[in-house]
Write an enzyme that holds these catalytic residues in place. Structure first.
Site, PDB file in Angstrom:
ATOM      1  N   ILE A  62       0.579  -1.257   0.025  1.00  0.00           N
ATOM      2  CA  ILE A  62      -0.255   0.072   0.291  1.00  0.00           C
ATOM      3  C   ILE A  62       1.048   1.257   0.037  1.00  0.00           C
ATOM      4  O   ILE A  62       1.616   1.292   0.817  1.00  0.00           O
ATOM      5  CB  ILE A  62      -1.565   0.439   1.174  1.00  0.00           C
ATOM      6  CG1 ILE A  62      -2.028   1.204   1.071  1.00  0.00           C
ATOM      7  CG2 ILE A  62      -0.076  -0.272   2.480  1.00  0.00           C
ATOM      8  CD1 ILE A  62      -2.399   1.674   1.986  1.00  0.00           C
ATOM      9  N   SER A  63       0.347   2.212  -0.420  1.00  0.00           N
ATOM     10  CA  SER A  63       1.485   3.182  -0.708  1.00  0.00           C
ATOM     11  C   SER A  63       1.801   3.924   0.592  1.00  0.00           C
ATOM     12  O   SER A  63       0.686   4.134   1.154  1.00  0.00           O
ATOM     13  CB  SER A  63       0.806   4.248  -2.035  1.00  0.00           C
ATOM     14  OG  SER A  63       1.241   3.725  -2.752  1.00  0.00           O
ATOM     15  N   GLN A  64       2.529   4.793   0.225  1.00  0.00           N
ATOM     16  CA  GLN A  64       2.596   6.137   1.210  1.00  0.00           C
ATOM     17  C   GLN A  64       1.550   7.634   1.344  1.00  0.00           C
ATOM     18  O   GLN A  64       1.766   7.637  -0.556  1.00  0.00           O
ATOM     19  CB  GLN A  64       4.341   5.972   1.411  1.00  0.00           C
ATOM     20  CG  GLN A  64       5.029   7.568   2.518  1.00  0.00           C
ATOM     21  CD  GLN A  64       5.949   8.402   1.803  1.00  0.00           C
ATOM     22  OE1 GLN A  64       7.242   7.286   0.779  1.00  0.00           O
ATOM     23  NE2 GLN A  64       6.843   8.997   2.737  1.00  0.00           N
TER      24      GLN A  64
END
Ligand code: SAH
Length: 216
Positions: A62-64
């Protein structure tokens, strides 16, 4: 459900994003409203509001939040827009987009991830976000053209088919560079004089891989 003791971490994250130059109010409001803890594995819940990428199923991430915010801001989103995202993953970025624009189509090659993301988005009442299982290297022609296109997986070069699905005055944002190394987040804006290319900064994304995943 948001745990009450997340409040401080959430506030700290939003402040940090503002300090890092996120000014788009609709994007900030979406980041505030989307419960990130619902998009990650229970073991990582204490880190839900830390500004970092986290592992999800199928060896993906999951992206930052800061990177999602930067990408969403760079897309210059308007409420009437229809947006295509390649790389649904957890569905977090799609949820952020879904709070800001009229319609989101998000494409994922792992059925496991696509199904879980669709369930989360449904539970949040985001009926304007559609999850599609497909090879996003070809975009999703059935619903083209799109006002905006976001690549949430890295490419050495943006596939020509994606630009073909981008409408007039469209903007496409993508991590461009080698797999498993640092890439450059690039914003391509279609204008009267052609495609304007602007580099937004270094990022690290999982690579865009060919085909629908065989192991689902
Ligand atoms: N936006 C996501 C992060 C995605 S990570 C989030 O907020 O959680 C990148 C995702 O792109 C992974 O789930 C990976 O499976 C997917 N992906 C990689 N190549 C793809 C392709 N060709 N088509 C569709 N999805 C792809």
């Amino acid at each position: 459900m948001t745990e009450p003791d997340d409040a401080l971490e959430r506030a700290q994250l939003l402040l940090a994003l503002r300090q890092r130059g996120i000014r788009d109010r609709a994007v900030m409001s979406a980041l505030e409203r989307v419960p990130r803890e619902r998009f990650i594995e229970p073991a990582f819940r204490p880190l839900a509001w830390a500004d970092q990428a986290l592992p999800i199923d199928c060896g993906q991430t999951i992206s930052q939040p800061a990177v999602v915010a930067l990408m969403a801001q760079a897309l210059d989103l308007a409420p009437a827009h229809r947006v295509l995202e390649i790389g649904t993953g957890s569905g977090y970025a799609a949820a952020i987009l879904g709070h800001v624009v009229r319609e989101v189509v998000t494409v994922e090659r792992f059925r496991t991830l696509a199904d879980a993301a669709a369930r989360r988005l449904d539970a949040l009442g985001l009926a304007n976000v559609e999850v599609v299982i497909a090879d996003g290297r070809h975009g999703y022609g059935a619903r083209a053209p799109y006002d905006r296109i976001l690549l949430s997986a890295a490419v050495e070069e943006v596939p020509a088919e994606l630009f073909e699905q981008l409408g007039p005055d469209g903007i496409l944002v993508a991590p461009v560079g080698p797999a498993h190394e640092t890439q450059m987040l690039v914003r391509f804006a279609r204008g009267a004089t052609g495609l304007e290319r602007r580099e937004l900064g270094p990022v690290r994304f999982v690579p865009m891989l060919p085909g629908i995943a065989a192991v689902l």
